[in-house]
Design a protein around this motif. Structure first.
Motif, mmCIF file in Angstrom:
data_model
loop_
_atom_site.group_PDB
_atom_site.id
_atom_site.type_symbol
_atom_site.label_atom_id
_atom_site.label_comp_id
_atom_site.label_asym_id
_atom_site.label_seq_id
_atom_site.Cartn_x
_atom_site.Cartn_y
_atom_site.Cartn_z
ATOM 1 N N ILE A 143 40.898 37.733 -55.103
ATOM 2 C CA ILE A 143 39.863 37.651 -54.059
ATOM 3 C C ILE A 143 38.759 38.674 -54.330
ATOM 4 C CG2 ILE A 143 39.385 38.071 -51.601
ATOM 5 C CD1 ILE A 143 42.192 36.895 -51.041
ATOM 6 N N GLN A 144 39.168 39.888 -54.710
ATOM 7 C CA GLN A 144 38.185 40.916 -55.039
ATOM 8 C C GLN A 144 37.368 40.533 -56.266
ATOM 9 O OE1 GLN A 144 37.405 44.289 -53.515
ATOM 10 N NE2 GLN A 144 37.988 42.725 -52.043
ATOM 11 N N VAL A 145 38.023 39.911 -57.244
ATOM 12 C CA VAL A 145 37.319 39.480 -58.456
ATOM 13 C C VAL A 145 36.228 38.477 -58.110
ATOM 14 C CG1 VAL A 145 37.539 38.232 -60.635
ATOM 15 C CG2 VAL A 145 39.249 39.934 -60.002
ATOM 16 N N PHE A 146 36.572 37.482 -57.285
ATOM 17 C CA PHE A 146 35.589 36.462 -56.914
ATOM 18 C C PHE A 146 34.505 37.034 -56.004
ATOM 19 C CE2 PHE A 146 39.175 33.497 -57.938
ATOM 20 C CZ PHE A 146 38.528 32.827 -58.960
ATOM 21 N N ALA A 147 34.883 37.952 -55.116
ATOM 22 C CA ALA A 147 33.912 38.533 -54.186
ATOM 23 C C ALA A 147 32.924 39.450 -54.904
ATOM 24 C CB ALA A 147 34.634 39.307 -53.081
ATOM 25 N N LEU A 148 33.420 40.229 -55.864
ATOM 26 C CA LEU A 148 32.568 41.185 -56.570
ATOM 27 C C LEU A 148 31.924 40.589 -57.817
ATOM 28 C CD1 LEU A 148 34.945 44.308 -56.439
ATOM 29 C CD2 LEU A 148 32.963 43.878 -54.982
ATOM 30 N N GLY A 149 32.523 39.512 -58.317
ATOM 31 C CA GLY A 149 32.034 38.948 -59.574
ATOM 32 C C GLY A 149 32.510 39.740 -60.782
ATOM 33 N N ALA A 150 33.430 40.651 -60.561
ATOM 34 C CA ALA A 150 33.980 41.490 -61.629
ATOM 35 C C ALA A 150 35.321 42.047 -61.178
ATOM 36 C CB ALA A 150 33.020 42.648 -61.954
ATOM 37 N N LEU A 151 36.064 42.588 -62.131
ATOM 38 C CA LEU A 151 37.346 43.195 -61.778
ATOM 39 C C LEU A 151 37.126 44.440 -60.924
ATOM 40 C CD1 LEU A 151 39.292 42.981 -65.161
ATOM 41 C CD2 LEU A 151 39.901 41.817 -63.049
ATOM 42 N N PRO A 152 37.912 44.618 -59.852
ATOM 43 C CA PRO A 152 37.812 45.837 -59.030
ATOM 44 C C PRO A 152 38.448 46.998 -59.789
ATOM 45 C CG PRO A 152 39.588 44.448 -58.240
ATOM 46 C CD PRO A 152 38.933 43.684 -59.356
ATOM 47 N N TRP A 153 37.682 47.609 -60.707
ATOM 48 C CA TRP A 153 38.259 48.514 -61.704
ATOM 49 C C TRP A 153 38.969 49.710 -61.097
ATOM 50 C CZ3 TRP A 153 36.736 53.587 -62.603
ATOM 51 C CH2 TRP A 153 35.557 54.007 -61.979
ATOM 52 N N VAL A 154 38.429 50.297 -60.027
ATOM 53 C CA VAL A 154 39.096 51.454 -59.415
ATOM 54 C C VAL A 154 40.472 51.052 -58.896
ATOM 55 C CG1 VAL A 154 39.044 53.075 -57.471
ATOM 56 C CG2 VAL A 154 36.975 52.673 -58.811
ATOM 57 N N SER A 155 40.524 49.884 -58.245
ATOM 58 C CA SER A 155 41.767 49.407 -57.636
ATOM 59 C C SER A 155 42.789 48.956 -58.664
ATOM 60 C CB SER A 155 41.471 48.258 -56.667
ATOM 61 O OG SER A 155 40.586 48.675 -55.658
ATOM 62 N N LEU A 156 42.375 48.815 -59.926
ATOM 63 C CA LEU A 156 43.307 48.421 -60.979
ATOM 64 C C LEU A 156 43.673 49.588 -61.888
ATOM 65 C CD1 LEU A 156 41.901 44.919 -62.039
ATOM 66 C CD2 LEU A 156 43.933 45.406 -60.688
ATOM 67 N N VAL A 157 42.689 50.416 -62.240
ATOM 68 C CA VAL A 157 42.960 51.544 -63.137
ATOM 69 C C VAL A 157 43.930 52.531 -62.487
ATOM 70 C CG1 VAL A 157 41.959 53.549 -64.293
ATOM 71 C CG2 VAL A 157 40.785 51.354 -64.391
ATOM 72 N N LEU A 158 43.742 52.819 -61.198
ATOM 73 C CA LEU A 158 44.615 53.785 -60.520
ATOM 74 C C LEU A 158 46.089 53.354 -60.533
ATOM 75 C CD1 LEU A 158 42.451 54.950 -57.477
ATOM 76 C CD2 LEU A 158 43.107 56.282 -59.481
ATOM 77 N N PRO A 159 46.411 52.133 -60.087
ATOM 78 C CA PRO A 159 47.839 51.768 -60.077
ATOM 79 C C PRO A 159 48.431 51.563 -61.463
ATOM 80 C CG PRO A 159 46.509 49.890 -59.403
ATOM 81 C CD PRO A 159 45.591 51.075 -59.466
ATOM 82 N N LEU A 160 47.642 50.990 -62.392
ATOM 83 C CA LEU A 160 48.178 50.748 -63.729
ATOM 84 C C LEU A 160 48.434 52.061 -64.471
ATOM 85 C CD1 LEU A 160 46.021 47.676 -64.843
ATOM 86 C CD2 LEU A 160 48.501 47.720 -64.484
ATOM 87 N N SER A 161 47.489 52.998 -64.392
ATOM 88 C CA SER A 161 47.664 54.275 -65.085
ATOM 89 C C SER A 161 48.855 55.040 -64.511
ATOM 90 C CB SER A 161 46.391 55.123 -65.003
ATOM 91 O OG SER A 161 46.035 55.389 -63.663
ATOM 92 N N PHE A 162 49.005 55.025 -63.183
ATOM 93 C CA PHE A 162 50.101 55.791 -62.594
ATOM 94 C C PHE A 162 51.444 55.088 -62.769
ATOM 95 C CE2 PHE A 162 52.727 57.889 -59.443
ATOM 96 C CZ PHE A 162 52.391 59.213 -59.676
ATOM 97 N N ALA A 163 51.446 53.765 -62.731
ATOM 98 C CA ALA A 163 52.705 53.034 -62.920
ATOM 99 C C ALA A 163 53.252 53.259 -64.324
ATOM 100 C CB ALA A 163 52.484 51.542 -62.664
ATOM 101 N N PHE A 164 52.380 53.213 -65.332
ATOM 102 C CA PHE A 164 52.838 53.450 -66.700
ATOM 103 C C PHE A 164 53.184 54.921 -66.925
ATOM 104 C CE2 PHE A 164 51.114 49.246 -67.540
ATOM 105 C CZ PHE A 164 52.060 48.738 -68.420
ATOM 106 N N TYR A 165 52.507 55.813 -66.191
ATOM 107 C CA TYR A 165 52.873 57.233 -66.243
ATOM 108 C C TYR A 165 54.300 57.407 -65.703
ATOM 109 C CZ TYR A 165 53.118 62.145 -64.884
ATOM 110 O OH TYR A 165 53.515 63.452 -64.724
ATOM 111 N N ALA A 166 54.582 56.777 -64.564
ATOM 112 C CA ALA A 166 55.921 56.867 -63.970
ATOM 113 C C ALA A 166 56.967 56.276 -64.909
ATOM 114 C CB ALA A 166 55.946 56.147 -62.626
ATOM 115 N N LEU A 167 56.609 55.170 -65.563
ATOM 116 C CA LEU A 167 57.520 54.524 -66.504
ATOM 117 C C LEU A 167 57.862 55.458 -67.662
ATOM 118 C CD1 LEU A 167 58.916 51.938 -67.655
ATOM 119 C CD2 LEU A 167 56.739 51.421 -68.757
#
Length: 295
Positions: A143-167
């Motif tokens: 929904i954010q992708v279609f609304a913004l016309g781009a990936l919501p980078w803040v909302s993706l970089v934060l969880p992905l970076s921390f999830a892989f850090y935890a891993l």
């Protein structure tokens, strides 16, 4: 007095870590006049100092030397240090640029990413309800992708970076304090180079700052180190999926601060996105209760 079990200790550490992270935005919002990368550099440098002092008090240098003699663990800690540095810089940028809601959204997604990583790397079971929860989060991102016309980078970089850090931290299985000291020590030369060679703001020379500002800049070490030490202790004792459950605390506080105290606008498309994410969170958090009701 009855001694706490390892699981109970893990829950205590996880609760402490995520509550501290939940209130951390107040600190970074206060320092929003300081450039993002200067704050990041101070986080790294003063974290080395804080963790080094604690290690000295606990006579833990033998553990540090032991890890430094294992190339594989040292290499993995180098990767984890880059991941957490990326997470820190994006988070500080989001707080300083009135994107607290985007950060909140990202950290609501984080536990669901933890669930998937737990399945892929630790063979942790993923029920149909959890798959639906992950699917709802994915729809929210779309929904954010279609609304913004781009990936919501803040909302993706934060969880992905921390999830892989935890891993990585769970795979490395290094004591929390030792691991954080080595991680911050590895990136400290970059932080020092930035402060002494590249940075040119009026706050970069601490000799020219007031005592109060210098205190708050140095306090970044405690704000950074303490919750990560708690998190590292929790990661050693809890399943990745269980650990992810506690992270609902931090984004919930972040959401309240953004809307109630800092006046960020909650647009319709963002509200719809949050509704999908929250639906996934509810399914995940109350899975057993939901299944009992359906029987």
């Amino acid at each position: 007095m009855k001694q706490l079990s390892e699981t109970q200790l893990g829950i205590f550490y996880a609760l402490g870590a995520y509550l501290m992270w939940g209130f951390a935005p107040i600190y970074f919002k206060y320092l929003e006049f300081v450039p993002v990368y200067e704050i990041l550099a101070h986080r790294v440098i003063w974290s080395v100092v804080v963790t080094g002092i604690i290690i000295t008090l606990l006579s833990g240098w033998s553990d540090v030397y032991k890890i430094c003699k294992i190339p594989k663990k040292l290499l993995l800690l180098c990767v984890s240090s880059l991941l957490i540095s990326c997470n820190w810089s994006v988070f500080i940028w989001a707080i300083s640029n009135d994107r607290m809601l985007d950060a909140s959204l990202g950290y609501f997604i984080n536990p669901l990413i933890n669930v998937v990583l737990g399945l892929l790397f630790f063979n942790e079971s993923l029920s149909r309800v959890k798959w639906v929860a992950v699917g709802l989060a994915f729809i929210g991102v779309l929904i954010q992708v279609f609304a913004l016309g781009a990936l919501p980078w803040v909302s993706l970089v934060l969880p992905l970076s921390f999830a892989f850090y935890a891993l990585l931290r769970k795979k490395i299985r290094v004591e929390a304090l030792t691991g954080l000291f080595i991680e911050t020590l590895l990136v400290a030369p970059i932080a020092l180079y930035y402060l002494f060679v590249i940075a040119d703001s009026e706050y970069v020379n601490m000799l020219n700052n007031g005592l109060s500002l210098n205190f708050w800049l140095m306090f970044a070490g405690i704000v950074t180190a303490l919750p990560l030490i708690f998190f590292g202790q929790a990661a050693l004792r809890l399943k990745l999926s269980t650990l992810g459950f506690f992270q609902y605390l931090a984004p919930s506080l972040l959401f309240v601060f953004a809307v109630v105290f800092y006046g960020e606008q909650l647009s319709l498309n963002k509200m719809i996105t949050f509704m999908f994410i929250w639906s996934g969170v509810v399914l995940f958090a109350f899975e057993k209760l939901i299944l009992q009701k359906l029987k």
